[in-house]
Design an enzyme around this catalytic site. Structure first.
Site, PDB file in Angstrom:
ATOM      1  CG  LEU A  14      -1.882  -1.178   1.340  1.00  0.00           C
ATOM      2  CD1 LEU A  14      -2.807  -0.985   2.538  1.00  0.00           C
ATOM      3  CD2 LEU A  14      -2.698  -1.354   0.067  1.00  0.00           C
ATOM      4  CB  ALA A  15       2.834   2.913  -1.978  1.00  0.00           C
ATOM      5  CB  ALA A  16      -2.694   4.883  -2.495  1.00  0.00           C
ATOM      6  NE  ARG A  21       0.955  12.075  10.435  1.00  0.00           N
ATOM      7  CZ  ARG A  21       0.917  10.930  11.125  1.00  0.00           C
ATOM      8  NH1 ARG A  21       1.350  10.898  12.371  1.00  0.00           N
ATOM      9  NH2 ARG A  21       0.462   9.829  10.582  1.00  0.00           N
ATOM     10  N   GLY A 148      -4.886   0.520  15.448  1.00  0.00           N
ATOM     11  CA  GLY A 148      -5.997  -0.390  15.655  1.00  0.00           C
ATOM     12  C   GLY A 148      -5.612  -1.358  16.774  1.00  0.00           C
ATOM     13  CD  GLU A 163      -8.313   0.705  12.448  1.00  0.00           C
ATOM     14  OE1 GLU A 163      -7.463   1.606  12.428  1.00  0.00           O
ATOM     15  OE2 GLU A 163      -8.012  -0.505  12.389  1.00  0.00           O
ATOM     16  CE1 TYR A 374      39.938  20.678 -10.086  1.00  0.00           C
ATOM     17  CE2 TYR A 374      40.993  21.815 -11.918  1.00  0.00           C
ATOM     18  CZ  TYR A 374      39.957  21.040 -11.420  1.00  0.00           C
ATOM     19  OH  TYR A 374      38.951  20.622 -12.247  1.00  0.00           O
ATOM     20  CG  ASN A 385      56.356  13.865  -6.906  1.00  0.00           C
ATOM     21  OD1 ASN A 385      55.899  13.170  -6.002  1.00  0.00           O
ATOM     22  ND2 ASN A 385      56.618  15.155  -6.764  1.00  0.00           N
ATOM     23  CB  SER A 413      56.903  23.738  -5.846  1.00  0.00           C
ATOM     24  OG  SER A 413      57.331  22.600  -5.157  1.00  0.00           O
TER      25      SER A 413
HETATM   26  C1  UD1 Z   1      -4.025   1.228   9.731  1.00  0.00           C
HETATM   27  C2  UD1 Z   1      -4.850   0.080  10.293  1.00  0.00           C
HETATM   28  C3  UD1 Z   1      -4.620  -0.005  11.807  1.00  0.00           C
HETATM   29  C4  UD1 Z   1      -3.150  -0.185  12.096  1.00  0.00           C
HETATM   30  C5  UD1 Z   1      -2.338   0.913  11.431  1.00  0.00           C
HETATM   31  C6  UD1 Z   1      -0.880   0.582  11.534  1.00  0.00           C
HETATM   32  C7  UD1 Z   1      -6.866  -0.025   8.925  1.00  0.00           C
HETATM   33  C8  UD1 Z   1      -8.291   0.333   8.817  1.00  0.00           C
HETATM   34  N1  UD1 Z   1      -6.238   0.354  10.012  1.00  0.00           N
HETATM   35  O1  UD1 Z   1      -4.523   2.413  10.321  1.00  0.00           O
HETATM   36  O2  UD1 Z   1      -5.346  -1.097  12.349  1.00  0.00           O
HETATM   37  O3  UD1 Z   1      -2.918  -0.168  13.481  1.00  0.00           O
HETATM   38  O4  UD1 Z   1      -2.655   1.016  10.027  1.00  0.00           O
HETATM   39  O5  UD1 Z   1      -0.125   1.649  11.046  1.00  0.00           O
HETATM   40  O6  UD1 Z   1      -6.334  -0.682   8.038  1.00  0.00           O
HETATM   41  N2  UD1 Z   1      -3.637   3.483   2.230  1.00  0.00           N
HETATM   42  C9  UD1 Z   1      -3.901   3.381   0.881  1.00  0.00           C
HETATM   43  N3  UD1 Z   1      -5.161   3.662   0.441  1.00  0.00           N
HETATM   44  C10 UD1 Z   1      -6.157   4.002   1.285  1.00  0.00           C
HETATM   45  C11 UD1 Z   1      -5.886   4.092   2.652  1.00  0.00           C
HETATM   46  C12 UD1 Z   1      -4.621   3.812   3.100  1.00  0.00           C
HETATM   47  O7  UD1 Z   1      -3.007   3.084   0.088  1.00  0.00           O
HETATM   48  O8  UD1 Z   1      -7.268   4.230   0.798  1.00  0.00           O
HETATM   49  C13 UD1 Z   1      -2.291   3.195   2.708  1.00  0.00           C
HETATM   50  C14 UD1 Z   1      -1.636   4.404   3.346  1.00  0.00           C
HETATM   51  O9  UD1 Z   1      -0.846   5.101   2.409  1.00  0.00           O
HETATM   52  C15 UD1 Z   1      -0.785   3.788   4.429  1.00  0.00           C
HETATM   53  C16 UD1 Z   1      -1.540   2.531   4.817  1.00  0.00           C
HETATM   54  O10 UD1 Z   1      -2.392   2.237   3.735  1.00  0.00           O
HETATM   55  O11 UD1 Z   1       0.483   3.398   3.950  1.00  0.00           O
HETATM   56  C17 UD1 Z   1      -2.330   2.689   6.115  1.00  0.00           C
HETATM   57  O12 UD1 Z   1      -3.298   3.665   5.957  1.00  0.00           O
HETATM   58  P1  UD1 Z   1      -3.684   4.689   7.105  1.00  0.00           P
HETATM   59  O13 UD1 Z   1      -4.817   5.491   6.645  1.00  0.00           O
HETATM   60  O14 UD1 Z   1      -2.473   5.383   7.583  1.00  0.00           O
HETATM   61  O15 UD1 Z   1      -4.210   3.682   8.229  1.00  0.00           O
HETATM   62  P2  UD1 Z   1      -4.201   3.905   9.779  1.00  0.00           P
HETATM   63  O16 UD1 Z   1      -5.321   4.761  10.159  1.00  0.00           O
HETATM   64  O17 UD1 Z   1      -2.842   4.270  10.222  1.00  0.00           O
HETATM   65 CA    CA Z   2      -0.945   5.218   9.425  1.00  0.00          CA
END
Ligand code: UD1
Ligand code: CA
Length: 497
Positions: A14-16, A21, A148, A163, A374, A385, A413
């Site tokens: 997951l990287a969306a 921050r 969570g 959560e 240089y 040398n 030199s």
């Molecule tokens: C999530 C977990 C929580 C856990 C915590 C750990 C859920 C509902 N909760 O909470 O139980 O303790 O991570 O850090 O899963 N992301 C997407 N698409 C989305 C939403 C999120 O790619 O639509 C990615 C975010 O970029 C992030 C990760 O998923 O890398 C977690 O999402 P985030 O919204 O931060 O979840 P938390 O509220 O931290």
């Molecule tokens: Ca998070």
């Protein structure tokens, strides 16, 4: 013990997310520690699970994230999540893109750089062996706020993940948290994802609700408590990025010490993950070894040295140096206070000494540029040398020109080589020579004029100064006073100085 073979594994990264921050124009997962992006660390750990397919879910700044992921892992599938509707929605988008129908689906986050491949392998192996529908990686933390919580029954069975924002006061007391890393049996996942609702505090589709759904269906659910919780920590801001960077560095430095490298001060030694070090290398305090730097056996590096993408040969000594894309031969010496810029290649047993800057310079075996020089766009022959204070004037303001110095040449030199210059094998130059064009092999080139002496110049031209007084006092001690021996007494101080 043989490593478990994970035959039918789909990994979702997951990287969306936005990573607001970080307060950065760079997407969070592209920030680096240890010379590799956060998502790069995760992909490296994921690769160790030998997955059938890997899907990265991209959204925010995907024009930057997607090409980066593809460059690191060309086989990685990319699933676009236009709008972040929650982790459950993100995983749904991912499994649809991957066309997963069977096996295990492992979900990881793109911002947890300390996660190891070993931990992922052990987690998936346990999930599969226990034939669970859902497994989660949990951890016991002192400050569970924001996470969570893992809710268990009296027998310790996992009932649900709640959560933070949805938890009761009682549930907020739970210190076992969901790391976010979860594993699913694909059949259950495909069936349950469309059934997720978003009637919760964040109005999102929570992946974590699948725990409760599995329990309701009477399926097996379990948690693996990871003792080393930092492995699942994400970097949400720059302070956490630095803290994780420090922990990663501790791990890397520790690894090299176990491999037979002496690190005098681990706290001030920084080693990127792609660096390679030989046996019995010694690293002195304040040293940064970055990028794809390699150091050969018995070499000593530091103190206070930064090497980026450099190759240092066996037995070499590099002291108080800043170098990038440079090669230092076996048993060569560099420093102190040397600046090696890209394209520097110092031969075996050669020397680049104090206050020397080099760029695009090939310095042969045993050749030396020992002091205050240089050297740019140059080739210095073996055993040559270069005199102290030599400047290679390689740039005429329009174009750069080459300088070639032959084997065993010895230049004086305070020379200036006004490139293009060719100094032949075994040639010499006198002190203060301005070299232009060619010096034939074996020749001596001299360009400084003969020295003129103007007696009594200070007393005459600097009368009344401390300088003149000192000269006068010296004159009284020896014979005679101020005396002008020729009419060049009109020479200016500039010419003389
Ligand atoms: C999530 C977990 C929580 C856990 C915590 C750990 C859920 C509902 N909760 O909470 O139980 O303790 O991570 O850090 O899963 N992301 C997407 N698409 C989305 C939403 C999120 O790619 O639509 C990615 C975010 O970029 C992030 C990760 O998923 O890398 C977690 O999402 P985030 O919204 O931060 O979840 P938390 O509220 O931290
Ligand atoms: Ca998070």
């Amino acid at each position: 013990m043989a490593e478990p073979v994970l035959k039918d594994l789909t990994v979702v990264v997951l990287a969306a997310g936005g990573g607001t921050r970080m307060r950065s124009k760079t997407p969070k997962v592209l920030h680096e520690i240890g010379g590799r992006s956060l998502v790069g660390h995760v992909l490296a750990a994921v690769a160790e699970t030998s997955p059938r397919s890997v899907v990265a879910v991209v959204g925010h700044q995907r024009e930057l994230v997607a090409p980066h992921v593809s460059a690191l892992l060309p086989d990685c599938l990319l699933a676009v999540q236009e709008e972040q509707k929650g982790t459950g929605h993100a995983v749904r988008v991912a499994v649809e893109a991957a066309g997963t129908t069977s096996g295990t689906v492992l979900v990881a986050y793109g911002d947890t750089p300390l996660l190891t491949g070993q931990s992922l392998r052990d987690f998936v192996a346990e999930h599969e062996a226990a034939q669970r529908a859902v497994s989660l990686l949990s951890g016991d933390v002192a400050e569970p706020a924001g996470y969570g919580r893992v809710v268990r029954d009296a027998d310790g069975e996992v009932l649900a993940i709640v959560e933070h924002k949805d938890a009761t006061a009682e549930q907020l007391e739970i210190t076992e948290i969901n790391s976010g890393i979860m594993a699913f049996e694909a059949g259950f996942l495909l069936d349950a994802l469309p059934r997720l609702g978003n009637d919760n505090a964040k109005g999102e589709y929570y992946l974590t609700d699948l725990v409760g759904l599995a329990r309701e269906a009477g399926l097996m659910v379990g948690a693996h408590v990871l003792a080393d919780v930092v492995q699942t920590e994400g970097a949400n801001d720059r302070a956490q990025l630095a803290a994780l960077g420090r922990l990663l560095n501790d791990r890397v430095v520790d690894h090299w010490m176990r491999e037979g490298v002496t690190v005098v001060d681990p706290a001030t030694t920084w080693i990127d993950v792609h660096v390679d070090l030989g046996r019995d290398v010694t690293i002195l305090p304040g040293t940064q070894l970055l990028g794809a730097t390699t150091i050969g056996e018995d070499a000593v590096v530091g103190p206070d040295t930064t090497l980026k993408d450099c190759e240092v040969g066996a037995g070499a000594r590099v002291v108080r140096t800043h170098a990038e894309l440079a090669v230092v031969g076996d048993d060569a010496q560099v420093g102190p206070f040397s600046y090696l810029r890209p394209g520097t290649r110092l031969g075996a047993g050669g020397k680049i000494g104090g206050f020397v800057e080099t760029k695009n310079a090939v310095i042969g075996d045993g050749a030396k540029v020992p002091h205050l020089s240089y050297v740019g766009d140059a080739e210095i022959g073996e055993g040559a040398n270069i005199g102290a204070g030599t400047i290679v004037a390689n740039y005429d303001g329009v174009a750069k020109h080459r300088t070639v110095v032959g084997r065993h040449a010895r230049t004086g030199s305070n020379n200036t080589f006004v490139a293009p210059v060719v100094i032949g094998d075994g040639a010499s130059t006198g002190g203060g020579t301005v070299v232009r064009g060619e010096v034939p092999a074996g020749a001596l080139a001299v360009s400084a004029g003969p020295m003129r002496v103007i007696e009594g110049w200070a007393q005459e031209r600097r009368a009344g100064t401390a300088q003149a007084e000192a000269a006068e006092a010296a004159g009284r001690e020896t014979a005679g006073g101020p005396e002008v021996t020729d009419d060049s007494s009109q020479a200016s101080a500039g010419e003389l100085g």
